[in-house]
Design a protein around this motif. Sequence first.
Motif, mmCIF file in Angstrom:
data_model
loop_
_atom_site.group_PDB
_atom_site.id
_atom_site.type_symbol
_atom_site.label_atom_id
_atom_site.label_comp_id
_atom_site.label_asym_id
_atom_site.label_seq_id
_atom_site.Cartn_x
_atom_site.Cartn_y
_atom_site.Cartn_z
ATOM 1 N N GLY A 143 -27.016 -23.729 -25.081
ATOM 2 C CA GLY A 143 -27.180 -22.123 -25.284
ATOM 3 C C GLY A 143 -26.406 -21.629 -26.654
ATOM 4 O O GLY A 143 -24.522 -21.790 -26.815
ATOM 5 N N ILE A 144 -26.635 -20.515 -26.938
ATOM 6 C CA ILE A 144 -25.515 -19.846 -28.303
ATOM 7 C C ILE A 144 -25.684 -18.317 -27.749
ATOM 8 O O ILE A 144 -26.894 -18.074 -27.269
ATOM 9 C CB ILE A 144 -26.281 -19.302 -29.407
ATOM 10 C CG1 ILE A 144 -26.435 -20.887 -30.077
ATOM 11 C CG2 ILE A 144 -26.002 -18.889 -30.399
ATOM 12 C CD1 ILE A 144 -27.099 -22.082 -31.435
ATOM 13 N N ARG A 145 -24.717 -17.750 -27.429
ATOM 14 C CA ARG A 145 -25.094 -15.894 -26.926
ATOM 15 C C ARG A 145 -24.608 -15.259 -28.319
ATOM 16 O O ARG A 145 -23.045 -16.111 -28.840
ATOM 17 C CB ARG A 145 -23.679 -16.418 -25.991
ATOM 18 C CG ARG A 145 -24.359 -17.260 -24.422
ATOM 19 C CD ARG A 145 -23.290 -16.557 -23.140
ATOM 20 N NE ARG A 145 -24.463 -17.585 -21.874
ATOM 21 C CZ ARG A 145 -24.707 -16.963 -20.980
ATOM 22 N NH1 ARG A 145 -25.926 -15.039 -21.749
ATOM 23 N NH2 ARG A 145 -25.281 -16.945 -20.109
ATOM 24 N N ARG A 146 -24.929 -14.413 -27.881
ATOM 25 C CA ARG A 146 -24.133 -12.869 -28.823
ATOM 26 C C ARG A 146 -23.923 -12.240 -28.602
ATOM 27 O O ARG A 146 -25.074 -11.857 -26.991
ATOM 28 C CB ARG A 146 -25.126 -13.005 -30.378
ATOM 29 C CG ARG A 146 -25.502 -13.958 -30.815
ATOM 30 C CD ARG A 146 -24.422 -13.944 -32.054
ATOM 31 N NE ARG A 146 -24.724 -15.809 -32.624
ATOM 32 C CZ ARG A 146 -25.610 -15.592 -33.635
ATOM 33 N NH1 ARG A 146 -26.533 -14.772 -34.263
ATOM 34 N NH2 ARG A 146 -26.211 -16.845 -34.569
ATOM 35 N N ASP A 147 -22.658 -11.705 -28.255
ATOM 36 C CA ASP A 147 -22.029 -10.026 -27.375
ATOM 37 C C ASP A 147 -22.778 -10.664 -26.002
ATOM 38 O O ASP A 147 -23.059 -9.631 -24.721
ATOM 39 C CB ASP A 147 -22.886 -9.559 -28.039
ATOM 40 C CG ASP A 147 -22.843 -8.322 -29.446
ATOM 41 O OD1 ASP A 147 -21.360 -8.916 -29.609
ATOM 42 O OD2 ASP A 147 -23.398 -8.380 -30.263
ATOM 43 N N GLY A 148 -22.744 -11.920 -25.498
ATOM 44 C CA GLY A 148 -22.671 -12.342 -23.812
ATOM 45 C C GLY A 148 -24.381 -12.740 -23.628
ATOM 46 O O GLY A 148 -24.330 -12.720 -23.123
ATOM 47 N N ARG A 149 -25.063 -12.533 -24.760
ATOM 48 C CA ARG A 149 -26.642 -12.223 -24.174
ATOM 49 C C ARG A 149 -26.801 -13.335 -24.471
ATOM 50 O O ARG A 149 -26.187 -13.881 -26.113
ATOM 51 C CB ARG A 149 -27.606 -11.071 -24.898
ATOM 52 C CG ARG A 149 -28.731 -11.427 -24.327
ATOM 53 C CD ARG A 149 -29.254 -9.896 -24.901
ATOM 54 N NE ARG A 149 -30.983 -9.582 -24.539
ATOM 55 C CZ ARG A 149 -31.528 -9.604 -25.360
ATOM 56 N NH1 ARG A 149 -31.285 -10.229 -26.366
ATOM 57 N NH2 ARG A 149 -33.284 -9.655 -24.526
ATOM 58 N N LEU A 150 -27.756 -14.217 -24.056
ATOM 59 C CA LEU A 150 -27.962 -15.626 -23.918
ATOM 60 C C LEU A 150 -29.392 -15.452 -25.019
ATOM 61 O O LEU A 150 -30.509 -14.424 -24.453
ATOM 62 C CB LEU A 150 -28.653 -16.418 -22.977
ATOM 63 C CG LEU A 150 -29.210 -18.314 -23.123
ATOM 64 C CD1 LEU A 150 -28.036 -18.467 -23.183
ATOM 65 C CD2 LEU A 150 -29.506 -18.596 -21.911
#
Length: 249
Positions: A143-150
Amino acid sequence: MSVPHARGATSHVLDNPARASLTGPHAHFAERRGRILRYPVDVSPWLALPDAPNPDDWADLAALAGPGAEIGLAGYRGDLPDGWELTMNIAGVQLVDEGMAAAPEPEAVLLGPADVPDMLDLVARTRPGPFLPRTVELGTYLGIRRDGRLIAMAGERLHPPGWTEISAVCTDAAHRGEGLATRLIRAVAHGIRERGETPFLHTGAENSTAIRLYESLGFCLRRRTAFLAARVPQQLGQSSAEPAGVPAL
């Protein structure tokens, strides 16, 4: 009217990939009754019919699933017994890797059981296909997360000998167009190739956007298939009746 028959023995493990998986690398998941095999219902909806199921096989499937249950029959191209209700009939395609530029993805993180709530939330928002609480156990999910969000993920599902299916490819709507799906597909494929196996995948025949993406990456059409679902008769004795036609694709 019926789906074109596929009688007799198959010539390739990808002709019946669920059965090849459940009698091969995924045998430890297999729930069995007679010649019927399936994944646990919280792992995957895929189940494995014999190549030419007989009335006893349908009776075993009905008993395994239970009266009134809805079951997936992905890839089945024969007839349903009398008393069974067809509930889904979607044309699909199976594509195989014929030269993708697989590569690791530095931003990708390995997803595991602790990530399942986030994975289920992403699936609910993007609807890539069935993903259940234990689907993550089938193989590697990245997965890729940005600011902790998947915001994007892809992973492995069916596992016939020598092959691994790439599945659950999805990207949050706010991040589409950034190439995340491409990067994750290449990363998952890299891990598959590292094991000496070949990636393959399924998608809907009408999903032209996904098909264009997969073909641009190096996947080619291997065969057309069908994603069927049917409801088990309430009276299980009905399942041993002679087959009745399934509406054509």
